[in-house]
Design a protein around this motif. Sequence first.
Motif, PDB file in Angstrom:
ATOM      1  N   ASP A 156       0.819  -1.223   0.000  1.00 21.47           N
ATOM      2  CA  ASP A 156       0.000   0.000   0.000  1.00 21.47           C
ATOM      3  C   ASP A 156       0.849   1.266   0.000  1.00 21.47           C
ATOM      4  N   TYR A 157       2.163   1.087   0.093  1.00 19.07           N
ATOM      5  CA  TYR A 157       3.054   2.241   0.194  1.00 19.07           C
ATOM      6  C   TYR A 157       4.134   2.205  -0.882  1.00 19.07           C
ATOM      7  N   ASP A 158       3.824   1.585  -2.016  1.00 13.62           N
ATOM      8  CA  ASP A 158       4.836   1.452  -3.065  1.00 13.62           C
ATOM      9  C   ASP A 158       5.162   2.781  -3.745  1.00 13.62           C
ATOM     10  N   HIS A 159       4.419   3.833  -3.419  1.00 13.29           N
ATOM     11  CA  HIS A 159       4.706   5.154  -3.982  1.00 13.29           C
ATOM     12  C   HIS A 159       5.749   5.910  -3.156  1.00 13.29           C
ATOM     13  N   LEU A 160       6.141   5.347  -2.008  1.00 11.28           N
ATOM     14  CA  LEU A 160       7.095   6.016  -1.129  1.00 11.28           C
ATOM     15  C   LEU A 160       8.531   5.602  -1.455  1.00 11.28           C
ATOM     16  N   ILE A 161       9.475   6.407  -0.996  1.00 16.96           N
ATOM     17  CA  ILE A 161      10.893   6.095  -1.167  1.00 16.96           C
ATOM     18  C   ILE A 161      11.252   4.859  -0.345  1.00 16.96           C
ATOM     19  N   VAL A 162      12.064   4.005  -0.917  1.00 15.47           N
ATOM     20  CA  VAL A 162      12.492   2.796  -0.221  1.00 15.47           C
ATOM     21  C   VAL A 162      13.856   3.049   0.423  1.00 15.47           C
ATOM     22  N   LEU A 163      13.929   2.906   1.734  1.00 15.14           N
ATOM     23  CA  LEU A 163      15.182   3.096   2.465  1.00 15.14           C
ATOM     24  C   LEU A 163      15.864   1.763   2.706  1.00 15.14           C
ATOM     25  N   SER A 164      17.181   1.784   2.692  1.00 11.64           N
ATOM     26  CA  SER A 164      17.965   0.605   3.054  1.00 11.64           C
ATOM     27  C   SER A 164      19.249   1.067   3.726  1.00 11.64           C
ATOM     28  N   GLY A 165      19.912   0.149   4.385  1.00  8.01           N
ATOM     29  CA  GLY A 165      21.122   0.502   5.124  1.00  8.01           C
ATOM     30  C   GLY A 165      20.890   0.432   6.621  1.00  8.01           C
ATOM     31  N   ASN A 166      21.962   0.226   7.358  1.00  8.84           N
ATOM     32  CA  ASN A 166      21.876   0.059   8.803  1.00  8.84           C
ATOM     33  C   ASN A 166      21.329   1.319   9.486  1.00  8.84           C
ATOM     34  N   ASN A 167      20.177   1.162  10.161  1.00  7.52           N
ATOM     35  CA  ASN A 167      19.531   2.280  10.869  1.00  7.52           C
ATOM     36  C   ASN A 167      19.291   3.494   9.970  1.00  7.52           C
ATOM     37  N   ALA A 168      18.940   3.228   8.727  1.00  4.95           N
ATOM     38  CA  ALA A 168      18.705   4.325   7.773  1.00  4.95           C
ATOM     39  C   ALA A 168      17.571   5.227   8.231  1.00  4.95           C
ATOM     40  N   TYR A 169      16.594   4.658   8.922  1.00  9.83           N
ATOM     41  CA  TYR A 169      15.434   5.450   9.367  1.00  9.83           C
ATOM     42  C   TYR A 169      15.828   6.593  10.294  1.00  9.83           C
ATOM     43  N   SER A 170      16.901   6.389  11.066  1.00  3.43           N
ATOM     44  CA  SER A 170      17.295   7.399  12.050  1.00  3.43           C
ATOM     45  C   SER A 170      17.904   8.639  11.402  1.00  3.43           C
ATOM     46  N   GLN A 171      18.270   8.551  10.119  1.00  5.19           N
ATOM     47  CA  GLN A 171      18.879   9.677   9.415  1.00  5.19           C
ATOM     48  C   GLN A 171      17.951  10.292   8.380  1.00  5.19           C
ATOM     49  N   VAL A 172      16.693   9.900   8.413  1.00  8.87           N
ATOM     50  CA  VAL A 172      15.768  10.314   7.361  1.00  8.87           C
ATOM     51  C   VAL A 172      15.449  11.807   7.410  1.00  8.87           C
ATOM     52  N   LYS A 173      15.652  12.436   8.536  1.00  5.82           N
ATOM     53  CA  LYS A 173      15.376  13.866   8.658  1.00  5.82           C
ATOM     54  C   LYS A 173      16.215  14.673   7.672  1.00  5.82           C
ATOM     55  N   SER A 174      17.483  14.328   7.547  1.00  4.61           N
ATOM     56  CA  SER A 174      18.362  15.046   6.618  1.00  4.61           C
ATOM     57  C   SER A 174      17.906  14.847   5.177  1.00  4.61           C
ATOM     58  N   LEU A 175      17.428  13.655   4.878  1.00  2.35           N
ATOM     59  CA  LEU A 175      16.929  13.367   3.537  1.00  2.35           C
ATOM     60  C   LEU A 175      15.665  14.173   3.247  1.00  2.35           C
ATOM     61  N   PHE A 176      14.774  14.229   4.215  1.00  2.00           N
ATOM     62  CA  PHE A 176      13.527  14.987   4.048  1.00  2.00           C
ATOM     63  C   PHE A 176      13.818  16.464   3.825  1.00  2.00           C
ATOM     64  N   ASN A 177      14.784  17.014   4.539  1.00  2.00           N
ATOM     65  CA  ASN A 177      15.103  18.439   4.436  1.00  2.00           C
ATOM     66  C   ASN A 177      15.580  18.825   3.043  1.00  2.00           C
ATOM     67  N   ILE A 178      16.446  18.003   2.441  1.00  2.00           N
ATOM     68  CA  ILE A 178      16.947  18.367   1.111  1.00  2.00           C
ATOM     69  C   ILE A 178      15.874  18.142   0.033  1.00  2.00           C
ATOM     70  N   MET A 179      15.024  17.138   0.243  1.00  2.00           N
ATOM     71  CA  MET A 179      13.983  16.863  -0.746  1.00  2.00           C
ATOM     72  C   MET A 179      12.936  17.972  -0.785  1.00  2.00           C
ATOM     73  N   ALA A 180      12.765  18.677   0.318  1.00  2.20           N
ATOM     74  CA  ALA A 180      11.790  19.773   0.371  1.00  2.20           C
ATOM     75  C   ALA A 180      12.234  20.978  -0.455  1.00  2.20           C
ATOM     76  N   ILE A 181      13.519  21.025  -0.834  1.00  2.00           N
ATOM     77  CA  ILE A 181      14.030  22.174  -1.583  1.00  2.00           C
ATOM     78  C   ILE A 181      13.422  22.229  -2.983  1.00  2.00           C
ATOM     79  N   ASN A 182      13.323  21.063  -3.620  1.00  2.00           N
ATOM     80  CA  ASN A 182      12.773  21.008  -4.965  1.00  2.00           C
ATOM     81  C   ASN A 182      11.930  19.745  -5.122  1.00  2.00           C
ATOM     82  N   PRO A 183      10.614  19.854  -4.900  1.00  2.00           N
ATOM     83  CA  PRO A 183       9.740  18.675  -4.970  1.00  2.00           C
ATOM     84  C   PRO A 183       9.750  17.970  -6.326  1.00  2.00           C
TER      85      PRO A 183
END
Length: 283
Positions: A182-209
Amino acid sequence: MRSIRKFYKRLFKILTITRIDPRSLRLISSKLMLNLTRLIVALILLAIITSSYIYFYQPQYIGKIKYRSLLLLSKYTNVNFNKFRIVINGAVKSDKRIISDIIDNKYKTQNISDSLIGLNELIKEIKSKQKWIDSIHIFRSLPNLINVNIVEYVPFAIWRDHGNHYVVDSNGQIIAIDSDTDYDHLIVLSGNNAYSQVKSLFNIMAINPEISSRIYSATWVGNRRWDLRFDNSLLIKMPSSQITNSWKKLVKLYNTNGSFYNLKTIDLRIKDKIYLEYNNIKS
């Protein structure tokens, strides 16, 4: 008008009989009004000070005062304040029936009546049983309405880890799910504890949708930086620091017509440099 004139005539007769000077009476009246005004102001100030002290320093008594007030009102009105209706707003993925049952049971068995401690315990219990709830605000409106305003986590990405699937919000909060179909439209994360660093990813993605919408997956590499894969298999190697500046350079490059054509890799790891690798060609 006649009744007023009669009143003043009678008052004048009384003053004449009792030999009271009307001017003295006016003076006494003005003093009484002044003292009465001072008393009212003092009572208002006392009420404000007392209320402020209870609100800021003794909040545990607020619920008790409300509850006693409701009991007192119920004695002189036809409203039964122990019977209430629950209105839940903002619950999309959360189960309203379960939330309503928890609140109904708490209010009926414990009479928490909006006390700070009771509400905190109630909120903790609801959040422990409804994993999608980020924040919840519960308040009572007279006569018998309990309002529940819920803010749920907003899915940002999917994190796959050792066969387990999680939804991740923009702040790194993870929610276990059985399937990510149900969430195949979302970005797929991988890597050790990748979820804990997602804030930095979200911040840069907000610059240019626009360019961000083309990101298919993100891999947390070496516990220090991101590798981003676009929907056309283009690989973006992000640096470990100053990723915002690097992303802005990528956006500028993206806005140049034809700059992404036939590209295989864009390497931004070295400061002030951009390395491009084309399919079957290097430059």
